[in-house]
Write an enzyme that holds these catalytic residues in place. Structure first.
Site, short mmCIF file in Angstrom:
data_model
loop_
_atom_site.label_atom_id
_atom_site.label_comp_id
_atom_site.label_asym_id
_atom_site.label_seq_id
_atom_site.Cartn_x
_atom_site.Cartn_y
_atom_site.Cartn_z
N THR A 61 -10.60 124.72 108.85
CA THR A 61 -11.75 125.37 108.25
C THR A 61 -11.77 126.84 108.66
OG1 THR A 61 -13.07 123.35 108.18
CG2 THR A 61 -14.29 125.42 108.13
N PHE A 112 -14.04 130.22 109.13
CA PHE A 112 -15.40 130.66 109.38
C PHE A 112 -15.46 132.18 109.31
CE2 PHE A 112 -14.75 126.64 111.45
CZ PHE A 112 -15.95 125.95 111.32
#
Length: 361
Positions: A263, A265
């Site tokens: 992921t 960010f």
């Protein structure tokens, strides 16, 4: 203990003690230098901006390049991140908002980027992370923007368009999902708690190993872990931080379907970032509703030799345009090719907003 062994170990332990004393002295010398930097900034009216992402990125890159081993690069980066984090706290104790509760991957990303010295403020939603930074209740915020298997986080994209905050960093986090529980074995489980995205990321493993188990979507993986800690017949999908926080055992590890699952960010703030030498620039724009409009929009990037690492379309809010396009460029907005391309893009786009330039993760 064998006398020869004792003699050899004693010599090495004495050397380690001596090195530790030197390290302690050097760490405090570095801390005093950081304090002096803070005083100089204060005299020049920059006391409110002690954190310089471009400077930290340059330091970490240089240390990684100079590292001769045997410590691996990741360990060296982590050690120096913590040193810089502690020194920065002497200038100004930072407050960092993230998508909570405690134990989420967003918290792990925040700590990876800022070290452990700041005060971390869990928020109930991505919108509240933006509000905490915009109201200056927090200096910085960390929000998820895309997952390698599940795609973009739409709420983050919409909030980047709606708010005036700037991007000053990015974090890429490998996502390892574990099956956590107080139960001793899978056979006694009666229900599974997890965030909907994690259920999707572990879909095939769950079908092959826990097909019979009811799946209960909850607000976050940390919340799933908390519920599993209170329910001995249940389990949760969550990460290492949540397992430690809630005292859960691992019935299975790394159950994500994609072994490269990660992921990305973004770090949001009130200030921009100077070039670090390896940067990205993020922007959002619109194209007129006519054939070839998107090609015309992107043509200046190709002509000026600017690489594009991401293009994401999203329905425009309010119906002002049919779609807006989120674009990540390689390079800083102050780099000559990027700056020239942005000028032309602004002339062709119906709307253009530069979200920020920042060191690439």
């Amino acid at each position: 203990m064998n006398s020869t062994l004792h003699t050899e170990l004693s010599g090495l332990r004495a050397e380690i003690d001596s090195i530790d004393h030197q390290m302690l002295d050097l760490l405090n010398r570095r801390a005093r230098c950081a304090q002096e930097v803070g005083k100089i900034k204060s005299r020049h009216g920059e006391a409110g901006f002690p954190y310089r992402p471009e400077r930290e990125a340059q330091v970490l890159r240089r240390i990684a390049e100079l590292n001769p081993g045997p410590l691996p690069e990741g360990a060296v980066r982590q050690i120096f991140r913590e040193v810089m984090s502690a020194c920065l706290a002497l200038e100004l104790p930072l407050k960092v908002a993230y998508l909570g509760p405690a134990g989420t991957f967003s918290e792990s990303a925040s700590r990876r980027h800022f070290g452990s010295a700041p005060t971390f403020l869990p928020q109930a939603s991505i919108d509240e992370v933006f509000r905490a930074v915009e109201s200056k209740h927090a200096h910085y915020g960390v929000v998820p923007v895309e997952n390698s298997s599940e795609g973009a986080v739409g709420s983050t994209l919409d909030l980047l368009l709606a708010h005036s905050l700037q991007l000053c960093g990015e974090v890429r986090l490998r996502i390892h999902h574990h099956l956590l529980s107080k139960a001793p074995e899978i056979g006694v489980l009666r229900r599974l708690y997890s965030h909907a995205q994690s259920l999707a990321q572990c879909h095939e493993w769950l079908n092959g190993n826990l097909a019979r188990l009811p799946r209960v979507p909850v607000a976050s993986n940390a919340e799933a872990a908390r519920m599993a800690a209170e329910d001995p017949e249940s389990c949760a999908i969550a990460g290492e931080a949540a397992a430690e926080l809630y005292g859960l055992g691992k019935l299975a590890t790394n159950i994500e379907d994609d072994p490269g699952n990660s992921t990305r960010f973004l770090v949001i703030s009130h200030h921009g970032v100077n070039p670090s030498g390896q940067d990205k620039t993020s922007l959002v724009c619109s194209a007129p509703n006519r054939p070839g409009a998107v090609f015309d929009l992107l043509e200046p990037l190709a002509r000026h030799g600017v690489d594009m690492s991401r293009l994401q379309s999203r329905p425009a809010p309010g119906g002002m345009w049919e779609y807006v396009f989120y674009i990540d460029l390689i390079g800083h907005r102050d780099d000559a090719p990027v700056a020239a391309a942005l000028v032309e893009l602004g002339e062709r786009a119906g709307f253009l907003k530069i979200l920020g330039s920042y060191p690439a993760a």
